[in-house]
Scaffold this motif. Structure first.
Motif, PDB file in Angstrom:
ATOM      1  N   ALA A 108      46.716  34.637  45.782  1.00 23.84           N
ATOM      2  CA  ALA A 108      46.022  34.607  44.509  1.00 23.84           C
ATOM      3  C   ALA A 108      44.831  35.686  44.542  1.00 23.84           C
ATOM      4  CB  ALA A 108      45.377  33.472  44.592  1.00 23.84           C
ATOM      5  N   ASP A 109      44.417  35.925  45.775  1.00 18.45           N
ATOM      6  CA  ASP A 109      43.323  37.031  45.987  1.00 18.45           C
ATOM      7  C   ASP A 109      43.782  38.338  45.865  1.00 18.45           C
ATOM      8  OD1 ASP A 109      40.444  37.831  46.540  1.00 18.45           O
ATOM      9  OD2 ASP A 109      41.563  38.407  48.465  1.00 18.45           O
ATOM     10  N   ILE A 110      45.093  38.643  46.362  1.00 18.30           N
ATOM     11  CA  ILE A 110      45.722  39.705  46.223  1.00 18.30           C
ATOM     12  C   ILE A 110      45.913  40.089  44.661  1.00 18.30           C
ATOM     13  CG2 ILE A 110      47.833  40.970  46.957  1.00 18.30           C
ATOM     14  CD1 ILE A 110      45.856  41.095  48.879  1.00 18.30           C
ATOM     15  N   VAL A 111      46.709  39.144  44.316  1.00 17.23           N
ATOM     16  CA  VAL A 111      46.974  39.386  42.748  1.00 17.23           C
ATOM     17  C   VAL A 111      45.732  39.738  41.793  1.00 17.23           C
ATOM     18  CG1 VAL A 111      47.888  38.308  40.609  1.00 17.23           C
ATOM     19  CG2 VAL A 111      48.940  38.198  42.955  1.00 17.23           C
ATOM     20  N   ALA A 112      44.637  38.831  42.208  1.00 17.26           N
ATOM     21  CA  ALA A 112      43.435  39.090  41.662  1.00 17.26           C
ATOM     22  C   ALA A 112      42.776  40.750  41.571  1.00 17.26           C
ATOM     23  CB  ALA A 112      42.410  38.286  41.873  1.00 17.26           C
ATOM     24  N   LYS A 113      42.851  41.006  43.031  1.00 18.87           N
ATOM     25  CA  LYS A 113      42.537  42.458  43.182  1.00 18.87           C
ATOM     26  C   LYS A 113      43.294  43.401  42.288  1.00 18.87           C
ATOM     27  CE  LYS A 113      40.284  41.350  47.631  1.00 18.87           C
ATOM     28  NZ  LYS A 113      40.365  41.431  49.251  1.00 18.87           N
ATOM     29  N   GLY A 114      44.595  43.142  42.541  1.00 23.70           N
ATOM     30  CA  GLY A 114      45.379  44.067  41.720  1.00 23.70           C
ATOM     31  C   GLY A 114      45.323  43.991  40.311  1.00 23.70           C
ATOM     32  N   LEU A 115      45.002  42.875  39.677  1.00 27.03           N
ATOM     33  CA  LEU A 115      44.642  42.972  38.114  1.00 27.03           C
ATOM     34  C   LEU A 115      43.381  43.647  37.931  1.00 27.03           C
ATOM     35  CD1 LEU A 115      45.734  39.267  37.491  1.00 27.03           C
ATOM     36  CD2 LEU A 115      46.841  41.432  36.805  1.00 27.03           C
ATOM     37  N   LYS A 116      42.513  43.472  38.752  1.00 22.78           N
ATOM     38  CA  LYS A 116      41.001  44.172  38.691  1.00 22.78           C
ATOM     39  C   LYS A 116      41.086  45.628  38.788  1.00 22.78           C
ATOM     40  CE  LYS A 116      36.420  44.332  40.357  1.00 22.78           C
ATOM     41  NZ  LYS A 116      35.420  43.868  41.446  1.00 22.78           N
ATOM     42  N   GLN A 117      42.084  46.271  39.620  1.00 22.49           N
ATOM     43  CA  GLN A 117      42.359  47.691  39.871  1.00 22.49           C
ATOM     44  C   GLN A 117      43.141  47.976  38.320  1.00 22.49           C
ATOM     45  OE1 GLN A 117      44.444  48.426  43.226  1.00 22.49           O
ATOM     46  NE2 GLN A 117      42.535  48.752  44.384  1.00 22.49           N
ATOM     47  N   ALA A 118      43.915  47.228  38.167  1.00 28.41           N
ATOM     48  CA  ALA A 118      44.790  47.617  36.727  1.00 28.41           C
ATOM     49  C   ALA A 118      43.856  47.697  35.412  1.00 28.41           C
ATOM     50  CB  ALA A 118      45.781  46.729  36.380  1.00 28.41           C
ATOM     51  N   LYS A 119      42.944  46.823  35.592  1.00 29.40           N
ATOM     52  CA  LYS A 119      42.159  46.850  34.429  1.00 29.40           C
ATOM     53  C   LYS A 119      41.140  48.232  34.218  1.00 29.40           C
ATOM     54  CE  LYS A 119      38.662  44.139  31.961  1.00 29.40           C
ATOM     55  NZ  LYS A 119      37.750  43.106  31.958  1.00 29.40           N
ATOM     56  N   GLY A 120      40.862  48.539  35.471  1.00 32.16           N
ATOM     57  CA  GLY A 120      40.060  49.910  35.612  1.00 32.16           C
ATOM     58  C   GLY A 120      40.993  51.037  35.432  1.00 32.16           C
ATOM     59  N   ARG A 121      42.347  51.176  35.522  1.00 29.41           N
ATOM     60  CA  ARG A 121      43.310  52.203  35.269  1.00 29.41           C
ATOM     61  C   ARG A 121      43.628  52.151  33.618  1.00 29.41           C
ATOM     62  NH1 ARG A 121      46.027  50.091  39.806  1.00 29.41           N
ATOM     63  NH2 ARG A 121      47.622  49.515  38.656  1.00 29.41           N
ATOM     64  N   ARG A 122      43.481  50.965  33.143  1.00 33.42           N
ATOM     65  CA  ARG A 122      43.728  50.921  31.606  1.00 33.42           C
ATOM     66  C   ARG A 122      43.601  52.260  30.961  1.00 33.42           C
ATOM     67  NH1 ARG A 122      47.737  47.736  30.206  1.00 33.42           N
ATOM     68  NH2 ARG A 122      46.945  45.683  29.486  1.00 33.42           N
ATOM     69  N   ARG A 123      44.800  52.811  30.314  1.00 28.86           N
ATOM     70  CA  ARG A 123      44.976  53.796  29.324  1.00 28.86           C
ATOM     71  C   ARG A 123      44.011  53.629  28.299  1.00 28.86           C
ATOM     72  NH1 ARG A 123      48.366  51.352  31.644  1.00 28.86           N
ATOM     73  NH2 ARG A 123      49.787  49.975  30.146  1.00 28.86           N
TER      74      ARG A 123
END
Length: 72
Positions: free
Chosen positions: A57-72
Motif C-alpha cells: 500500500a505504501d508503494i502504491v501511495a508513493k507511486g500515486l503521489k509521483q503520478a500526481k506531480g507528473r500530471r499533464r
C-alpha cells in the motif's frame, strides 16, 4: 421534455487498465504493445504480492503521489 438517462459507468477491468497503459506508453520514442504492458504490469503485481500489505500500500501511495506531480 424527457430527461436523459445517465450513461451507465462501465466497470474498470484489469484488461482495460492494461490497454490504457499501453496506449499512453506507446509514443513515437517508445513502442510498447499491450502484450508487453501486461507482462511488465503482471511482474509489478508479482513484486507487490511478495510485500506485506502495508508495504504494498505504501508503494502504491508513493507511486500515486509521483503520478500526481507528473500530471499533464
Amino acid at each position: 421534455m424527457a430527461k436523459k438517462k445517465a450513461a451507465a459507468k462501465k466497470a474498470v477491468t484489469l484488461t482495460s487498465v492494461y490497454d490504457d497503459v499501453a496506449r499512453k506508453a506507446d509514443t513515437a520514442g517508445l513502442h510498447i504493445n499491450v502484450a508487453e504492458t501486461k507482462r511488465v504490469l503482471a511482474t509489478f503485481f508479482d513484486v507487490l504480492e511478495d510485500l506485506s500489505t502495508a508495504d504494498a500500500a505504501d508503494i502504491v501511495a508513493k507511486g500515486l503521489k509521483q503520478a500526481k506531480g507528473r500530471r499533464r
